[in-house]
Design a protein around this motif. Structure first.
Motif, PDB file in Angstrom:
ATOM      1  N   UNK A 227      69.787  78.610  81.115  1.00 38.10           N
ATOM      2  CA  UNK A 227      70.720  77.647  80.803  1.00 38.10           C
ATOM      3  C   UNK A 227      70.068  76.290  80.873  1.00 38.10           C
ATOM      4  N   UNK A 228      69.482  76.003  81.619  1.00 41.20           N
ATOM      5  CA  UNK A 228      68.651  74.598  81.878  1.00 41.20           C
ATOM      6  C   UNK A 228      67.953  74.246  80.577  1.00 41.20           C
ATOM      7  N   UNK A 229      67.045  75.269  79.947  1.00 39.59           N
ATOM      8  CA  UNK A 229      66.436  75.080  78.729  1.00 39.59           C
ATOM      9  C   UNK A 229      67.457  74.793  77.459  1.00 39.59           C
ATOM     10  N   UNK A 230      68.472  75.647  77.331  1.00 42.80           N
ATOM     11  CA  UNK A 230      69.646  75.369  76.538  1.00 42.80           C
ATOM     12  C   UNK A 230      70.132  74.268  76.416  1.00 42.80           C
ATOM     13  N   UNK A 231      70.370  73.665  77.632  1.00 40.87           N
ATOM     14  CA  UNK A 231      71.011  72.191  77.854  1.00 40.87           C
ATOM     15  C   UNK A 231      70.053  71.186  77.613  1.00 40.87           C
ATOM     16  N   UNK A 232      68.894  71.446  77.605  1.00 44.20           N
ATOM     17  CA  UNK A 232      67.662  70.416  77.278  1.00 44.20           C
ATOM     18  C   UNK A 232      67.932  70.270  75.636  1.00 44.20           C
ATOM     19  N   UNK A 233      67.930  71.368  75.064  1.00 44.33           N
ATOM     20  CA  UNK A 233      67.873  71.438  73.539  1.00 44.33           C
ATOM     21  C   UNK A 233      68.962  70.698  73.306  1.00 44.33           C
ATOM     22  N   UNK A 234      70.286  71.127  73.771  1.00 42.59           N
ATOM     23  CA  UNK A 234      71.412  70.432  73.472  1.00 42.59           C
ATOM     24  C   UNK A 234      71.556  68.587  73.671  1.00 42.59           C
ATOM     25  N   UNK A 235      70.745  68.482  74.752  1.00 41.76           N
ATOM     26  CA  UNK A 235      71.076  67.067  75.303  1.00 41.76           C
ATOM     27  C   UNK A 235      69.946  66.164  74.684  1.00 41.76           C
ATOM     28  N   UNK A 236      68.635  66.734  74.500  1.00 40.64           N
ATOM     29  CA  UNK A 236      67.422  65.927  73.904  1.00 40.64           C
ATOM     30  C   UNK A 236      67.045  66.109  72.384  1.00 40.64           C
ATOM     31  N   UNK A 237      66.810  67.386  72.359  1.00 43.03           N
ATOM     32  CA  UNK A 237      66.304  67.959  70.989  1.00 43.03           C
ATOM     33  C   UNK A 237      67.158  67.765  69.779  1.00 43.03           C
ATOM     34  N   UNK A 238      68.365  68.001  69.962  1.00 40.92           N
ATOM     35  CA  UNK A 238      69.282  68.110  68.708  1.00 40.92           C
ATOM     36  C   UNK A 238      69.793  66.847  68.363  1.00 40.92           C
ATOM     37  N   UNK A 239      69.958  65.850  69.432  1.00 35.46           N
ATOM     38  CA  UNK A 239      70.378  64.523  69.193  1.00 35.46           C
ATOM     39  C   UNK A 239      69.221  63.759  68.193  1.00 35.46           C
TER      40      UNK A 239
END
Length: 130
Positions: free
Chosen positions: A95-107
């Motif tokens: 869940x943590x890494x999925x949130x990192x992808x959503x909040x940091x990588x995708x933007x």
């Protein structure tokens, strides 16, 4: 009664793709309903009245919103190949890494794709870390 699943989304959305992958991993048959985000359907607004955005999974008439929540719901509701780890700590890490992808990588990716010229060069430039 057979399970009925409908996915409201738009093609190319990484969030919608995440849900499609989960549905396909579990072998779930579903109807995909393409949304026009500039002219949202009454169903989308009814099923996600807070954010009014995709994806939304409607399972036997019950709507679930937010891609990470939907993936967990799919994993909990349909047996078969697990998507997320069963161990609580490992699931928390996923869940943590999925949130990192959503909040940091995708933007950052969206900014690089959507920008032009000098703005694009700045968005794509590697950043120094200390």
């Amino acid at each position: 009664m057979a399970d009925e699943a409908k996915l409201y989304g738009v093609g190319g959305s990484p969030f919608v793709c995440r849900v499609k992958i989960a549905l396909n991993l579990k072998g779930i048959k579903y109807e995909f309903i393409e949304e026009d985000l500039s002219n949202k359907s009454a169903d989308l607004i009814k099923y996600n009245p807070v954010h009014k955005k995709v994806p939304v999974l409607v399972h036997n008439g019950t709507p679930i919103s937010e891609s990470l929540v939907i993936v967990e719901y799919i994993d909990d509701s349909w047996k078969g190949v697990p998507i997320l780890p069963r161990d609580a700590y490992e699931k928390a890490q996923a869940r943590f890494w999925a949130k990192v992808v959503d909040d940091k990588c995708l933007p950052a990716l969206f900014k690089a794709i959507g920008s032009h010229g000098q703005e694009q060069a700045v968005a794509e430039a590697p950043r120094e870390t200390t």
